[in-house]
Each structure stands twice: as structure tokens, then as C-alpha cells.
Design an enzyme around this catalytic site. Sequence first.
Site, PDB file in Angstrom:
ATOM      1  N   CYS A   1      14.911 186.170  77.973  1.00  0.00           N
ATOM      2  CA  CYS A   1      15.228 185.950  76.969  1.00  0.00           C
ATOM      3  C   CYS A   1      16.735 186.525  76.159  1.00  0.00           C
ATOM      4  O   CYS A   1      17.849 186.599  77.853  1.00  0.00           O
ATOM      5  CB  CYS A   1      14.748 187.074  76.066  1.00  0.00           C
ATOM      6  SG  CYS A   1      15.261 188.541  76.119  1.00  0.00           S
TER       7      CYS A   1
ATOM      8  N   HIS B   1      24.036 183.301  76.222  1.00  0.00           N
ATOM      9  CA  HIS B   1      24.993 183.258  77.146  1.00  0.00           C
ATOM     10  C   HIS B   1      25.478 182.683  76.625  1.00  0.00           C
ATOM     11  O   HIS B   1      26.781 183.218  76.013  1.00  0.00           O
ATOM     12  CB  HIS B   1      24.986 181.860  78.591  1.00  0.00           C
ATOM     13  CG  HIS B   1      23.678 182.518  79.975  1.00  0.00           C
ATOM     14  ND1 HIS B   1      22.742 180.617  80.157  1.00  0.00           N
ATOM     15  CD2 HIS B   1      23.280 183.756  79.445  1.00  0.00           C
ATOM     16  CE1 HIS B   1      22.445 182.180  81.288  1.00  0.00           C
ATOM     17  NE2 HIS B   1      22.316 183.199  80.588  1.00  0.00           N
TER      18      HIS B   1
ATOM     19  N   ALA C   1      18.502 189.321  77.169  1.00  0.00           N
ATOM     20  CA  ALA C   1      18.398 189.014  78.795  1.00  0.00           C
ATOM     21  C   ALA C   1      20.190 188.257  79.220  1.00  0.00           C
ATOM     22  O   ALA C   1      20.615 188.696  80.191  1.00  0.00           O
ATOM     23  CB  ALA C   1      17.434 188.679  79.453  1.00  0.00           C
TER      24      ALA C   1
ATOM     25  N   ARG D   1      19.957 193.240  89.187  1.00  0.00           N
ATOM     26  CA  ARG D   1      20.800 192.511  89.543  1.00  0.00           C
ATOM     27  C   ARG D   1      22.010 193.190  90.374  1.00  0.00           C
ATOM     28  O   ARG D   1      21.476 194.317  90.182  1.00  0.00           O
ATOM     29  CB  ARG D   1      21.010 191.460  88.034  1.00  0.00           C
ATOM     30  CG  ARG D   1      20.499 190.240  87.908  1.00  0.00           C
ATOM     31  CD  ARG D   1      21.002 189.860  87.015  1.00  0.00           C
ATOM     32  NE  ARG D   1      22.565 189.368  87.164  1.00  0.00           N
ATOM     33  CZ  ARG D   1      22.307 188.226  87.061  1.00  0.00           C
ATOM     34  NH1 ARG D   1      22.009 186.880  87.268  1.00  0.00           N
ATOM     35  NH2 ARG D   1      24.208 187.792  87.139  1.00  0.00           N
TER      36      ARG D   1
HETATM   37  S1  SF4 Z   1      13.180 191.569  75.983  1.00  0.00           S
HETATM   38 FE1  SF4 Z   1      13.617 192.853  73.807  1.00  0.00          FE
HETATM   39  S2  SF4 Z   1      15.204 192.128  73.451  1.00  0.00           S
HETATM   40 FE2  SF4 Z   1      14.115 190.367  74.900  1.00  0.00          FE
HETATM   41  S3  SF4 Z   1      12.071 189.342  74.219  1.00  0.00           S
HETATM   42 FE3  SF4 Z   1      11.450 190.628  74.431  1.00  0.00          FE
HETATM   43  S4  SF4 Z   1      11.615 192.146  72.739  1.00  0.00           S
HETATM   44 FE4  SF4 Z   1      13.234 190.597  72.510  1.00  0.00          FE
END
Ligand code: SF4
Length: 500
Positions: A67, A201, A70, A101
Site C-alpha cells: 500500500c 513513493h 508501505a 527490509r
Molecule cells: S497496511 Fe495499514 S496503511 Fe496499509 S492499507 Fe493496510 S491498514 Fe492501510
Amino acid sequence: MSVSNPTDIAEVKERNRALIQEVLEVYPAKAAKRRAKHLNVSEEGKSDCGVKSNIKSIPGVMTIRGCAYAGSKGVVWGPIKDMIHISHGPVGCGQYSWAARRNYYIGTTGIDTFVTMQFTSDFQEKDIVFGGDKKLAKIIDEIEMLFPLNKGITVQSECPIGLIGDDIEAVSKMKSKEYDGKTIVPVRCEGFRGVSQSLGHHIANDAVRDWVFDKAGDKEPTFEPSPYDVAIIGDYNIGGDAWSSRILLEEMGLRVIAQWSGDGSIAELEATPKAKLNVLHCYRSMNYISRHMEEKYGIPWVEYNFFGPSKIEESLRKIASYFDESIQENAEKVIAKYKALTEAVIAKYKPRLEGKTVMLYVGGLRPRHVIGAYEDLGMEVVGTGYEFGHNDDYQRTAQHYVKDGTLIYDDVTGYEFEKFVDKIQPDLVGSGIKEKYVFQKMGVPFRQMHSWDYSGPYHGYDGFAIFARDMDMAINSPVWSMAPTPWKRDDGDSYAIAAE
Ligand code: SF4
């Protein structure tokens, strides 16, 4: 026609096209129509790979994407070592991606560097109902008290922050004022934005622009500028990659004034607009900020590829072409210096790897950049695809990297990838942790190409020696014939195998 090892290019293409049809047949008609746009066979002379990319994944398929959070926290901001990055929201997003990582850095963790630590605002129900701004302010106070040597803070927004409308910008500005103008960067990288980590990014690049570069303004550099100042951008120092790259640039006579994000610091971010050239490793995640610096500060940027000697040589010459003859001569000397090493590596490993086939599925630049390193070892990449690539990535792949007939898969689903590998039976799969164990159980040698499977570096000449050793170790290990695929056992008892 041999399905597993067709040698004629027309047969390869026919086999690959048939394979694509076969995987599409299991989907409902609408899903098949959508997925068909992401699968193709490369054609020589075409300017792109003929696949659609950077489109929302189909609900219900097993996508391998991440996502936006991330992309910002895990890729761009997280490795900046002397800043503290708050995963703002519920604990899970940061906790489950914590230390996934391997961004190496120099420093004392918890004192002046913080990369492997996990900071979270640990949202509870009451924070969702009443808002989390006060909590964020309190956390920043706690950070300042507990980690006084931190050089800055970022607020990495998880999904709920955008949904409940918290004003992280206001909190960041207020706290920055309170702490003598400290850099505190609010990042609107909520996971629901965009279709993958790729937008994260971009958002993170924009935050560097707005909250670091613009804040630093026209401040005079704290160092004496030289005509050979360069900044390494988009190397995440996985297993020490940026270090094995930096050595080569310095041996050429260039001065690396900044390297980020891997082992990077906020001072290096601030120094980057003073560089004479930005050398860009991961185009996908950092082209935005490189273009910005070109437009605003007039700094040219150049992409380079330090995987395998052929591409390293090409890249060193390309980088040197931006400087005078002394640097160009030095580039030749560096290439000559490492000739014996690369020849020895190739002499040792090529006989063991020649003719072996590889299928890749990775993120960033790797689906194309590592192809040259495999080819230096006599291997052939027969399939490749990007998790979150855009059209320009596929154009670069078609124009400079893949061979005619290569199977191309964008945002490949778990099902498609398994099916492709099962039918093609490559000698090696290079992908991520989520794919690793499926393919290993299928008896297919595997290397994790995000974290280098806890090995590395793979960049530069030093990295090539490790890369070659690791690929040999994976492919030529006797283990594959000793571990039968659980679901292919005659007695069908997939659990018994684990107990043996
Ligand atoms: S990991 Fe967290 S920020 Fe990413 S889509 Fe899931 S809930 Fe949303």
C-alpha cells in the site's frame, strides 16, 4: 513441442500465448478481460511490453502489491537513519512490516540512528472517535525526551488518519516551532491512496520537496562545493548495496555528498540540491524528486544499473560522460581494475549456470535491471513482471532488456504465477517472501529478490561475486530432488512429509 524447454523462438511465443489463455480461462469473463491486458509476450522491435500497468488490482485475486504507506514508510523514508518515523495509526501496519527490509546503516541504534526501531501511535477506538492529534503531539514530546539525538521526525499516515481527518500538518508545524525549527514531516501516505505502494513513493518524494528542500531554502552548504559532487538517489542499501556502489563512484574521482535513502541522513537530504549530478538507481521510486531537482535547481540526473559487469561498465561510462576527461579516464581505470575479479567470477560460475532459465517477479527496477547480471553468467530470463511498474518501466524493459518471446506479467496474481512457473519449469524463480515457500515446495529453486534472501550486497563488482555465488547455491543445491512436493505425493499425505 517440448513444453518445458522449447528452443525455437516461435515455439516459445506460441507456448507462452497458450499459457496466458490457459490461466485466463479459470476467471469469470469480466475478470479474464481485465487480467488479459496485464499479460503478454514480448515482441522484438516493439517499444513497450504491450501490457497495461499501474491499474487497480481485481478484488479477490491474490495480488502481491503493498500500500501507499508501505511505499513511503517502508521504502523512501524508513531508511533515513537519524530521523524517527512514526507509523501513525493502529499498531499493525508498522508492526507487521517492521524490519522486513534490510536497509543497512552505520550508527548506534536508539542513540543517533533508528532504522530498525518501530515507533507507532498505536491507535485505539477512542483515537478514531475523538481524533489522534493530541496523541501525536504527546508522542513527539516523548520522542524528544527519550531520543534527544534524533535529527527529525516524520509522521507516516496509516489509513485511519485520512478517514477521520486528523490535521497532522498543524501538529507537525506546532511541534517544529516548539522544538527550535526541527524538521517534522507530515506524510499523507494513507494506505488506501492509489493502486499500490507506487503512489506512496510519489507522496514521499513530494514530502521531501515540500518539508525538507523548501525548508532548507537557499541556505549555504556546510561544505566546500566541488565540480565532482554527486548524490546517489534511490539506493536502499539492501545488504550494503549503496556502499558497494559508492566505492566505484569515489574510485572514479567523484565526491558522493549524499546517498539516500539507504544509510542516508537528513543532512544528506538537505545537501542534495547542491550536487552537480544526481545518479538515480531506483527510477520508479525516486524519479519524481530527481525531476523536481532538475526543474528547480537545474541538476541533471542519470539512471544507472550496477547489477553485473556488463551493465556496470555501461553505467560507469554513462555517469563519467557528464564530467571532464579526467573522470572519463578514471572510469576506464575502474573498469580495468575489476576486470580480473569479474573474469574470475564468471570463470567459476558460468560453467555451472550456463543455459539456466529464470523467472522474475519483483518491484522497483529489479524486473529489468538484474537481467544483465544473469546474462553475464550465461543465464536467460524467460519471464518477468513488475508489482507496481508504470508504462515507462515496461518501455525501458522492452527497449533495453528482455529478449523476443519473454513472458511478461504485470501485477501477476498468485494463481497466474504458480501456473506459469509450473508449466515453464524455470531453473530459478526470483521473487519475494510471499512467493518463496510455494515455489520451493514445488521443487523450484528460489532466491528472494527483495531482501537478497538475507545475503548481499548485489550491486557493484563486489556484489556481483555474491550474486553469482547465491544463484549457484540455489540452483545447484542437491536439496531439490530430496524434498518431494507435498501435494504431489502418491499417498496424498501432505502433512506426513513434514514429520519425516
Ligand atoms: S497496511 Fe495499514 S496503511 Fe496499509 S492499507 Fe493496510 S491498514 Fe492501510
